[in-house]
Design a protein around this motif. Structure first.
Motif, PDB file in Angstrom:
ATOM      1  N   ILE A  22      46.799  49.377  36.839  1.00 31.49           N
ATOM      2  CA  ILE A  22      46.021  50.545  36.444  1.00 31.49           C
ATOM      3  C   ILE A  22      44.592  50.319  36.928  1.00 31.49           C
ATOM      4  CG2 ILE A  22      45.072  51.848  34.502  1.00 31.49           C
ATOM      5  CD1 ILE A  22      47.643  51.359  33.014  1.00 31.49           C
ATOM      6  N   GLU A  23      44.157  51.183  37.819  1.00 31.54           N
ATOM      7  CA  GLU A  23      42.816  51.040  38.391  1.00 31.54           C
ATOM      8  C   GLU A  23      41.776  51.505  37.380  1.00 31.54           C
ATOM      9  OE1 GLU A  23      43.030  53.171  42.048  1.00 31.54           O
ATOM     10  OE2 GLU A  23      44.207  51.628  43.053  1.00 31.54           O
ATOM     11  N   GLU A  24      40.787  50.665  37.154  1.00 28.72           N
ATOM     12  CA  GLU A  24      39.773  50.911  36.150  1.00 28.72           C
ATOM     13  C   GLU A  24      38.384  50.793  36.769  1.00 28.72           C
ATOM     14  OE1 GLU A  24      40.500  48.023  33.129  1.00 28.72           O
ATOM     15  OE2 GLU A  24      42.686  48.311  33.168  1.00 28.72           O
ATOM     16  N   THR A  25      37.383  51.086  35.980  1.00 27.20           N
ATOM     17  CA  THR A  25      35.995  50.868  36.372  1.00 27.20           C
ATOM     18  C   THR A  25      35.401  49.849  35.429  1.00 27.20           C
ATOM     19  OG1 THR A  25      35.763  53.142  37.170  1.00 27.20           O
ATOM     20  CG2 THR A  25      33.736  51.926  36.712  1.00 27.20           C
ATOM     21  N   GLY A  26      34.910  48.744  35.990  1.00 27.11           N
ATOM     22  CA  GLY A  26      34.366  47.673  35.169  1.00 27.11           C
ATOM     23  C   GLY A  26      33.027  48.035  34.556  1.00 27.11           C
ATOM     24  N   LYS A  33      41.002  46.213  38.827  1.00 25.66           N
ATOM     25  CA  LYS A  33      42.441  46.393  38.650  1.00 25.66           C
ATOM     26  C   LYS A  33      42.896  45.691  37.386  1.00 25.66           C
ATOM     27  CE  LYS A  33      43.641  46.842  43.560  1.00 25.66           C
ATOM     28  NZ  LYS A  33      44.425  46.257  44.682  1.00 25.66           N
ATOM     29  N   GLY A  34      43.514  46.457  36.486  1.00 29.02           N
ATOM     30  CA  GLY A  34      44.120  45.879  35.300  1.00 29.02           C
ATOM     31  C   GLY A  34      45.605  45.679  35.534  1.00 29.02           C
ATOM     32  N   TYR A  35      46.133  44.532  35.151  1.00 24.21           N
ATOM     33  CA  TYR A  35      47.538  44.196  35.402  1.00 24.21           C
ATOM     34  C   TYR A  35      48.338  44.308  34.099  1.00 24.21           C
ATOM     35  CZ  TYR A  35      45.797  42.424  39.839  1.00 24.21           C
ATOM     36  OH  TYR A  35      45.205  42.311  41.070  1.00 24.21           O
ATOM     37  N   TYR A  36      49.383  45.104  34.147  1.00 28.05           N
ATOM     38  CA  TYR A  36      50.193  45.382  32.972  1.00 28.05           C
ATOM     39  C   TYR A  36      51.676  45.271  33.336  1.00 28.05           C
ATOM     40  CZ  TYR A  36      45.761  47.319  31.338  1.00 28.05           C
ATOM     41  OH  TYR A  36      44.444  47.487  30.991  1.00 28.05           O
ATOM     42  N   ALA A  37      52.527  45.331  32.328  1.00 28.08           N
ATOM     43  CA  ALA A  37      53.969  45.225  32.590  1.00 28.08           C
ATOM     44  C   ALA A  37      54.748  45.828  31.436  1.00 28.08           C
ATOM     45  CB  ALA A  37      54.375  43.761  32.793  1.00 28.08           C
ATOM     46  N   ALA A 111      49.836  51.807  40.662  1.00 23.73           N
ATOM     47  CA  ALA A 111      50.750  51.221  41.647  1.00 23.73           C
ATOM     48  C   ALA A 111      51.726  50.304  40.926  1.00 23.73           C
ATOM     49  CB  ALA A 111      49.985  50.438  42.711  1.00 23.73           C
ATOM     50  N   VAL A 112      52.917  50.165  41.497  1.00 25.35           N
ATOM     51  CA  VAL A 112      53.909  49.212  40.997  1.00 25.35           C
ATOM     52  C   VAL A 112      53.954  48.063  41.990  1.00 25.35           C
ATOM     53  CG1 VAL A 112      56.336  48.832  40.468  1.00 25.35           C
ATOM     54  CG2 VAL A 112      55.247  50.991  39.822  1.00 25.35           C
ATOM     55  N   THR A 113      53.871  46.822  41.493  1.00 27.98           N
ATOM     56  CA  THR A 113      53.731  45.686  42.403  1.00 27.98           C
ATOM     57  C   THR A 113      54.989  44.843  42.545  1.00 27.98           C
ATOM     58  OG1 THR A 113      52.801  44.351  40.596  1.00 27.98           O
ATOM     59  CG2 THR A 113      51.251  45.550  42.010  1.00 27.98           C
ATOM     60  N   SER A 114      55.548  44.366  41.421  1.00 26.28           N
ATOM     61  CA  SER A 114      56.650  43.416  41.550  1.00 26.28           C
ATOM     62  C   SER A 114      57.444  43.317  40.257  1.00 26.28           C
ATOM     63  CB  SER A 114      56.124  42.032  41.929  1.00 26.28           C
ATOM     64  OG  SER A 114      55.134  41.610  40.997  1.00 26.28           O
ATOM     65  N   ILE A 115      58.579  42.625  40.362  1.00 27.15           N
ATOM     66  CA  ILE A 115      59.420  42.322  39.200  1.00 27.15           C
ATOM     67  C   ILE A 115      59.460  40.803  39.043  1.00 27.15           C
ATOM     68  CG2 ILE A 115      61.779  42.362  38.303  1.00 27.15           C
ATOM     69  CD1 ILE A 115      62.141  45.073  39.612  1.00 27.15           C
ATOM     70  N   HIS A 116      59.322  40.336  37.804  1.00 24.73           N
ATOM     71  CA  HIS A 116      59.342  38.910  37.513  1.00 24.73           C
ATOM     72  C   HIS A 116      60.444  38.603  36.514  1.00 24.73           C
ATOM     73  CE1 HIS A 116      55.301  38.701  39.317  1.00 24.73           C
ATOM     74  NE2 HIS A 116      54.998  39.743  38.568  1.00 24.73           N
ATOM     75  N   ARG A 117      61.181  37.559  36.792  1.00 26.45           N
ATOM     76  CA  ARG A 117      62.193  37.076  35.842  1.00 26.45           C
ATOM     77  C   ARG A 117      61.593  35.909  35.075  1.00 26.45           C
ATOM     78  NH1 ARG A 117      68.591  36.150  37.050  1.00 26.45           N
ATOM     79  NH2 ARG A 117      69.193  35.441  34.971  1.00 26.45           N
ATOM     80  N   ILE A 148      46.073  37.630  34.612  1.00 29.39           N
ATOM     81  CA  ILE A 148      46.754  37.740  33.324  1.00 29.39           C
ATOM     82  C   ILE A 148      47.384  39.120  33.253  1.00 29.39           C
ATOM     83  CG2 ILE A 148      46.441  37.838  30.822  1.00 29.39           C
ATOM     84  CD1 ILE A 148      44.191  35.849  31.109  1.00 29.39           C
ATOM     85  N   VAL A 149      48.643  39.176  32.849  1.00 29.35           N
ATOM     86  CA  VAL A 149      49.376  40.433  32.766  1.00 29.35           C
ATOM     87  C   VAL A 149      49.682  40.723  31.300  1.00 29.35           C
ATOM     88  CG1 VAL A 149      51.480  41.662  33.427  1.00 29.35           C
ATOM     89  CG2 VAL A 149      50.377  40.111  35.048  1.00 29.35           C
TER      90      VAL A 149
END
Length: 319
Positions: A22-26, A33-37, A111-117, A148-149
């Motif tokens: 999720i693109e943010e403004t600092g 860029k904030g990383y979420y899942a 944006a969607v980036t990847s899948i992690h197991r 950090i996600v």
């Protein structure tokens, strides 16, 4: 991508998460860029941002409108707006179509980036400080080398805009029963303190005696302690507990792994196990069946939870 492609074996304490940005403004005004899942088990498909039809009347600002997909009309929620990060305006924007709590909802992300197991042991529970500043919107934290996600509480997001799947409203609808709970001893495992308290209060209102734990691992440790005490005193395990009610998604140990451990234990397998989770769907119910769950109830159906819990105890112990 669809749920049919997810081939994780049940009860291994593993999950797959889909990571998105999720693109943010600092605070300095620069892009950030904030990383979420979220759990892949909740994802039906990922699509491009569709054209939406606006909603009439007053509604949450994160609800962008509706669009048609596979013969269904779905609501589109802007996650950036819900998280108070501003509206998403990205050429790579994607929509994650998900199913949980008996509803299908679409979420707009940058944006969607990847899948992690991962193992649930790699998912850290957020502390109270983080929960406070995230408005209790985070259920887990994953640390990678360069970022950090945060696992988002998708159920809370949807419930904040849809009272029909709000647990609190379901809990308030249940009438108190004047029933002795000596034989209705229930262990609860749920990592959400608010949901754990609601489940506990609901069962107690229905005459149950409740012990609540904050994770599958804490529940397992409690069961082991009761088993030792029962063996030392020569009492049956049913003198200590007659039912286990567990969420599925929990840091450290998930509900499927907890259920599998119970059913493989020569003493604890005398206990019925009920899974109470937003992940109880037609596509995912087989996972609970594979680990031996006796019943599975989809959140937020608290009235069914109490009735079926009592039926399980009667079936197992004749009470």
């Amino acid at each position: 991508m669809s749920q049919s492609n997810i081939l994780l074996e049940s009860g291994t304490n593993e999950l797959e998460i889909i990571e998105f940005i999720i693109e943010e403004t600092g605070a300095d005004g620069l892009p950030y860029k904030g990383y979420y899942a979220m759990n892949v088990a909740k994802v039906l498909e990922i699509i491009r941002r569709p054209a939406v039809i606006g909603l009439p009347g007053n509604h949450h600002p994160a609800a962008l409108g509706t669009f048609s997909s596979r013969d269904k009309v779905l609501p589109l929620i802007d996650l950036a707006v819900w998280l108070q990060k501003g509206s998403i305006d990205s050429p790579n924007a994607k929509v994650i179509v998900s199913e949980f709590s008996g509803t299908i909802t679409a979420f707009l992300v940058s944006a969607v980036t990847s899948i992690h197991r991962l193992s649930w042991k790699q998912i850290e529970a957020p502390d109270q400080y983080l929960q406070h500043f995230s408005n209790e919107s985070i259920t887990g934290v994953v640390r990678f080398d360069d970022r950090i996600v945060f696992l988002l509480d998708m159920e809370r997001i949807v419930a904040s805009m849809n009272p029909h799947i709000d647990l609190q409203s379901h809990a308030e609808a249940i009438q108190r029963e004047e029933v002795s709970g000596d034989s209705l001893r229930t262990l609860i495992a749920d990592d959400s303190s608010s949901i754990r308290n609601m489940i506990g209060a609901t069962l107690e209102k229905a005459g149950f005696i409740v012990t609540a734990t904050s994770s599958g691992l804490a529940a397992w440790n409690q069961l082991e302690a009761w088993k030792r005490e029962a063996q030392e005193s020569g009492k049956p395990i049913s003198d200590y507990v007659t039912l286990v009610v567990s969420d599925i998604e929990m840091p450290e140990m998930d509900g499927h792994n907890l259920t599998r451990r119970i059913k493989e234990d020569p003493v604890l397998n005398q206990l019925p196990v009920m899974l109470f989770s937003s992940l109880i769907t037609d596509a995912l119910r087989h996972k609970g069946e594979a680990v031996g769950a006796d019943d599975q109830v989809s959140k937020p159906d608290l009235p069914s939870l109490t009735k079926r819990a009592r039926n399980l105890i009667t079936t197992y112990f004749g009470i």
